[in-house]
Design a protein around this motif. Structure first.
Motif, PDB file in Angstrom:
ATOM      1  N   LEU A 198       0.806  -1.226   0.000  1.00  0.00           N
ATOM      2  CA  LEU A 198       0.000   0.000   0.000  1.00  0.00           C
ATOM      3  C   LEU A 198       0.837   1.272   0.000  1.00  0.00           C
ATOM      4  O   LEU A 198       0.395   2.299  -0.504  1.00  0.00           O
ATOM      5  CB  LEU A 198      -0.941   0.013   1.204  1.00  0.00           C
ATOM      6  CG  LEU A 198      -2.149  -0.925   1.115  1.00  0.00           C
ATOM      7  CD1 LEU A 198      -2.981  -0.824   2.389  1.00  0.00           C
ATOM      8  CD2 LEU A 198      -3.010  -0.602  -0.092  1.00  0.00           C
ATOM      9  N   SER A 199       2.023   1.223   0.608  1.00  0.00           N
ATOM     10  CA  SER A 199       2.854   2.435   0.744  1.00  0.00           C
ATOM     11  C   SER A 199       2.039   3.580   1.339  1.00  0.00           C
ATOM     12  O   SER A 199       2.177   4.733   0.946  1.00  0.00           O
ATOM     13  CB  SER A 199       3.425   2.844  -0.628  1.00  0.00           C
ATOM     14  OG  SER A 199       4.202   1.811  -1.167  1.00  0.00           O
ATOM     15  N   HIS A 200       1.156   3.228   2.248  1.00  0.00           N
ATOM     16  CA  HIS A 200       0.246   4.208   2.849  1.00  0.00           C
ATOM     17  C   HIS A 200       0.069   3.834   4.320  1.00  0.00           C
ATOM     18  O   HIS A 200      -0.917   3.208   4.700  1.00  0.00           O
ATOM     19  CB  HIS A 200      -1.104   4.166   2.112  1.00  0.00           C
ATOM     20  CG  HIS A 200      -2.033   5.270   2.479  1.00  0.00           C
ATOM     21  ND1 HIS A 200      -2.410   6.266   1.610  1.00  0.00           N
ATOM     22  CD2 HIS A 200      -2.673   5.551   3.641  1.00  0.00           C
ATOM     23  CE1 HIS A 200      -3.244   7.095   2.216  1.00  0.00           C
ATOM     24  NE2 HIS A 200      -3.415   6.677   3.439  1.00  0.00           N
ATOM     25  N   PRO A 201       1.022   4.183   5.198  1.00  0.00           N
ATOM     26  CA  PRO A 201       0.950   3.779   6.605  1.00  0.00           C
ATOM     27  C   PRO A 201      -0.246   4.390   7.322  1.00  0.00           C
ATOM     28  O   PRO A 201      -0.566   5.567   7.127  1.00  0.00           O
ATOM     29  CB  PRO A 201       2.272   4.289   7.186  1.00  0.00           C
ATOM     30  CG  PRO A 201       2.714   5.385   6.264  1.00  0.00           C
ATOM     31  CD  PRO A 201       2.228   4.999   4.905  1.00  0.00           C
ATOM     32  N   VAL A 202      -0.914   3.572   8.137  1.00  0.00           N
ATOM     33  CA  VAL A 202      -2.112   4.063   8.831  1.00  0.00           C
ATOM     34  C   VAL A 202      -2.136   3.707  10.314  1.00  0.00           C
ATOM     35  O   VAL A 202      -2.953   4.252  11.063  1.00  0.00           O
ATOM     36  CB  VAL A 202      -3.398   3.511   8.175  1.00  0.00           C
ATOM     37  CG1 VAL A 202      -3.463   3.881   6.703  1.00  0.00           C
ATOM     38  CG2 VAL A 202      -3.504   2.004   8.353  1.00  0.00           C
ATOM     39  N   THR A 203      -1.274   2.800  10.769  1.00  0.00           N
ATOM     40  CA  THR A 203      -1.391   2.346  12.158  1.00  0.00           C
ATOM     41  C   THR A 203      -1.174   3.469  13.168  1.00  0.00           C
ATOM     42  O   THR A 203      -1.664   3.393  14.299  1.00  0.00           O
ATOM     43  CB  THR A 203      -0.393   1.199  12.444  1.00  0.00           C
ATOM     44  OG1 THR A 203       0.933   1.610  12.067  1.00  0.00           O
ATOM     45  CG2 THR A 203      -0.759  -0.046  11.666  1.00  0.00           C
ATOM     46  N   GLN A 204      -0.470   4.525  12.763  1.00  0.00           N
ATOM     47  CA  GLN A 204      -0.263   5.650  13.680  1.00  0.00           C
ATOM     48  C   GLN A 204      -1.569   6.411  13.943  1.00  0.00           C
ATOM     49  O   GLN A 204      -1.646   7.234  14.864  1.00  0.00           O
ATOM     50  CB  GLN A 204       0.801   6.610  13.138  1.00  0.00           C
ATOM     51  CG  GLN A 204       0.395   7.388  11.910  1.00  0.00           C
ATOM     52  CD  GLN A 204       0.710   6.650  10.623  1.00  0.00           C
ATOM     53  OE1 GLN A 204       0.841   5.428  10.616  1.00  0.00           O
ATOM     54  NE2 GLN A 204       0.855   7.386   9.535  1.00  0.00           N
ATOM     55  N   LEU A 205      -2.600   6.109  13.150  1.00  0.00           N
ATOM     56  CA  LEU A 205      -3.892   6.770  13.346  1.00  0.00           C
ATOM     57  C   LEU A 205      -4.782   6.030  14.344  1.00  0.00           C
ATOM     58  O   LEU A 205      -5.763   6.593  14.841  1.00  0.00           O
ATOM     59  CB  LEU A 205      -4.632   6.884  12.003  1.00  0.00           C
ATOM     60  CG  LEU A 205      -3.927   7.657  10.888  1.00  0.00           C
ATOM     61  CD1 LEU A 205      -4.746   7.592   9.596  1.00  0.00           C
ATOM     62  CD2 LEU A 205      -3.703   9.107  11.289  1.00  0.00           C
TER      63      LEU A 205
END
Length: 487
Positions: free
Chosen positions: A435-442
């Motif tokens: 994905l090259s789209h990190p989201v876990t920090q959200l």
């Protein structure tokens, strides 16, 4: 008529620039005349232009699922910025005067109705078999067998060339492939474009793109070996399949697997209909959306993930925009409304099959729709993981499968986030490379109510180097809202 909201108008725009221009026209009161028909199926008016005469534009909802855009401006975009401005003005609540349908539009409507009536009569005649009343099947498309055999023979030549390139790569050894050798291989790969196998050509280009990476050689070799396995399987399966069709041109195409698409066949809607790959009267809700560049194919891809509200089936839409023609092709965008599609065409194969729909209406998503999504989510993580692993074992399967999961709890285990089902089975959450789209920090920003008894759409990835299966959140569906991480 479809509820005309600003989000709906955004979805109609060819690109972001067209949407901005249309919105500016509405904000600047560029419409000295705004009118609507008494039944509300036609919006029309005049918009100030650069000349003395204003542009006459209209949006016709006589068929709500397939609105017609008309404008006297010279633009080749449909809808043009004047059509969009007209709709933005309506969505913003600007006053529209009730007026009769203009004579020229009434005439065009009449001709369109006559064409539709002739189509219905022809379809009815085909269904009843004429005067004797005997039913007859819908006529099949005629195939030029001579041309088909020639194409299949050319495809077999292309498969032989791909086989040769794969063998050369293996025999040379991955470690020996420097920039010069890769350039030679790229030139050879271009020849595949002469054999009607664009899918196979793209698959080989993916290998070459992976081999150009220099940051992590161990991971590179692991991924390259996986791609070589895929290519080897593609050569074998496509050769057997194409040879069988060449020997017997009457054999139907494979509609049970994605092999045709892997080879590069672009399915036409008429073909999908002919093979019964169409669903009717479906309501769909998009849960996630992304756009990315596919360098191997030379295209931008607009990808949406959808759930069918009555059955819980997961689908994907993919809109391809070649790099060279991207500015002339409408860019897809996120959709937050429920889509009512008269017909949904389902492409062959895949855990989450690709779909396409042409005629549709839209409505606002209601709490009952979110409840339906949650009800369809898989509660047993053991069952979900088993299904995903079985999918990943197949060389030609989707390597990033998605799943809709019903979790009992969302929290941390050590330094990682995870979701847990009612039986205590956990699935680790993380950011995946695809994905090259990190989201876990959200995740820490979520409300506490999102941490218990909700549904999550995830994309799985199997890390070949460490053997770990990781799921990245794409969306969370609660009783009151759909929270998107990828949109």
């Amino acid at each position: 008529m479809t509820a005309i909201t600003e989000a709906y108008v955004d979805s109609l725009a060819l690109n972001a620039a067209a949407a901005k221009n249309g919105r500016d026209l509405a904000k600047k009161n560029s419409f000295p005349a705004l009118r609507r028909s008494e039944d509300g199926t036609l919006l029309f008016g005049e918009c100030k232009g650069s000349g003395k005469e204003p542009y006459r534009c209209s949006v016709d909802f006589a068929k709500p699922e397939a609105p017609v855009y008309r404008c006297s401006c010279p633009s080749r975009q449909f809808p043009c910025k004047h059509n969009l401005g007209l709709l933005y003005a309506y969505a913003a609540g600007q006053p529209f005067e009730t007026a009769d349908v203009p004579a020229d539009i009434a005439e065009k409507r009449s001709k369109a109705e006559q064409r539709e009536e002739k189509k219905k009569e022809a379809a009815q005649a085909a269904a009843t078999g004429g005067e004797d009343g005997a039913a007859s099947p819908a006529p099949k498309r005629r195939t030029n067998k001579s041309a088909l055999v020639k194409k299949l023979a050319a495809q077999l030549e292309g498969i032989d060339l791909l086989d040769k390139l794969v063998r050369q790569t293996v025999q040379a050894g991955l470690a020996s492939l420097d920039a010069k050798a890769l350039k030679v291989m790229e030139d050879q790969a271009k020849q595949l474009g002469n054999y009607y196998v664009p899918g196979l050509q793209a698959a080989f280009r993916e290998l070459l793109l992976a081999l150009r990476q220099t940051d992590d050689r161990e991971r590179l070799y692991t991924e390259a070996m996986d791609r070589l396995t895929v290519l080897h399987t593609l050569v074998k399966k496509s050769r057997d399949y194409i040879a069988a069709r060449r020997d017997d041109p009457d054999l139907p195409p494979d509609t049970e697997s994605p092999l045709e698409e892997w080879i590069g066949h672009a399915w036409q809607l008429a073909e999908l209909r002919e093979h019964g790959l169409v669903r009717t009267d479906a309501e769909l809700l998009q849960l996630a959306f992304r756009s990315y560049a596919d360098e191997a194919r030379g295209e931008y891809v607009d990808e949406g993930f959808w759930v069918r509200l009555d059955s819980g089936e997961l689908y994907a839409t993919r809109h391809y925009r070649p790099f060279r023609a991207a500015k002339y092709i409408k860019e897809e965008d996120s959709c937050y409304a429920v889509v009512r599609a008269k017909e949904v065409f389902v492409y062959p194969g895949g855990r989450t099959p690709r779909i396409r729909f042409e005629e549709m209406t839209m409505r606002e998503a209601a709490p009952a729709d979110l409840a339906a999504v949650k009800a369809h989510a898989v509660r047993s993580f053991a069952e979900a993981i088993k299904s995903v692993k079985n999918e990943l074992k197949q060389p030609l399967s989707d390597k990033r499968p998605i799943a809709l999961l019903r979790y009992a709890r969302l929290g941390t285990v050590g330094d990682r986030y995870a979701i847990e089902d009612g039986e205590g089975k956990r699935i680790a959450l993380g950011n995946i490379r695809a994905l090259s789209h990190p989201v876990t920090q959200l995740l820490p920003l979520l409300e506490k109510s999102a941490a218990e008894d909700q549904a999550m759409l995830v994309m799985f990835e199997h890390d070949l180097q460490d053997g770990r299966l990781t799921a990245q959140p794409l969306a969370i569906v609660t009783d009151t809202e759909s929270i998107r991480f990828v949109y």
